[in-house]
Structure formats: structure tokens, C-alpha cells
Design a protein around this motif. Structure first.
Motif: not given
Length: 177
Positions: A60-64, A68-71, A108-119
């Protein structure tokens, strides 16, 4: 350490000895700053956590951080080597540990809410330049970046607002002198 090796903006650009970077330090981040940001992102992982839990957190951390690096401007330029960390720190707030910590809170909020990293794509619309007046009173006072618990929290809250994770922007936490 896995993030340092797997994320292009950190690979070869992480100071593993110092806790802060001087203005002329060629590195992008410190290992201690990245560790604190990952603690915000993942929470405290117990020493006795099973391998599956550790692997899930690592992935998750690596993907996150890769997303982030992309955006986040100018992280992709730093990763590509077209901008140095020194140049980025001159103009962009996003090149400071304060933002790493705040981004960890957002993740952490995205992860806790089960949201996609696309956000995280909404981070591309954030004006990361230090001269952006939105940062004034949140984490910048005059020409100075202020790193305190309250400014890290406020920066995270402003980013949550930008991603639609909270309805309104936070109030300023710094008062003009």
C-alpha cells in the motif's frame, strides 16, 4: 526502506543519516521524514505482525507514494531527473517533509474509508508553489515554512478538502506577527 528503493522520487534521493535537509542538500527526503509519513499513512504496525499484514502495508505504501509522485508537482520531474530537489525546495512546498506527513494523513483516510488511490489525481490541481496564498496561515507565515504539529495537521486538512474528503478548508492556525 522498501519505499526508498521502490519509489522513483525517493530512490537515490533519501538522506538516511540526517533528520532534516539543508537548503542545498541534493536529497529529496530524509529517511526519518519518510518513516514518520509512513506512520501517518499506515499507523503503527506491531513488531509481531504476520508477514501478510506487513506485505499489505508495504505494498500500500509503495503504491501510494508512486501515485503521489504522478500527481504532486514537481515530484515526477524530480523522479525523472529534470529538476533537482534543491530547485524544487526553492519554489515548491511539496518538497518539504511537512507535506510528506500531511500526504500520509490523507492516504490513511483513503485507506480507512476503502477508497481507491485514484482519488489522489485531485492532487494534480493543487498549486504547490510556496507563493500560493492558500498556504498562508496554514503552514507558511510570511516567507517562512512553519513545521509544528498544528501546521502539519492543517496542511493535511487542507489537502483532504482539496480531495473532497472534508467539506470546507481549515481555518488558519498561524497568526501574522
Amino acid at each position: 526502506m522498501d519505499c526508498v528503493d521502490a519509489v522513483a522520487s525517493f530512490r537515490g534521493r533519501t538522506d538516511k543519516e540526517r533528520v532534516s535537509l539543508s537548503v542545498r542538500n541534493r536529497n529529496f527526503a530524509t529517511l526519518s521524514g519518510l518513516q514518520r509519513a509512513n506512520t501517518q499513512l499506515l499507523g503503527n504496525i506491531p513488531d509481531d505482525a504476520d508477514e501478510a499484514t506487513v506485505a499489505e502495508a508495504r505494498n500500500y505504501a509503495i503504491d501510494f507514494w508512486n501515485r503521489v509522485t504522478q500527481f504532486v508537482e514537481p515530484w515526477s520531474e524530480i523522479a525523472a531527473g529534470t529538476m533537482t530537489s534543491i530547485e524544487a525546495r526553492q519554489e515548491y512546498l511539496s518538497s518539504y517533509t511537512l507535506v510528506l506527513w500531511a500526504l500520509g494523513r490523507v492516504g490513511a483516510v483513503l485507506r480507512e474509508q476503502g477508497m481507491s488511490l485514484d482519488a489522489l489525481s485531485a492532487l494534480a490541481d493543487v498549486d504547490w508553489r510556496k507563493r500560493n496564498p492558500e498556504w498562508e496561515g496554514i503552514c507558511i507565515l510570511g516567507n517562512s515554512i512553519i513545521t509544528r504539529t498544528s501546521t502539519r495537521d492543517a496542511t493535511g486538512e487542507l489537502l483532504k478538502h482539496k480531495l473532497g474528503l472534508r467539506p470546507d478548508a481549515p481555518d488558519a492556525v498561524l497568526e501574522k506577527l
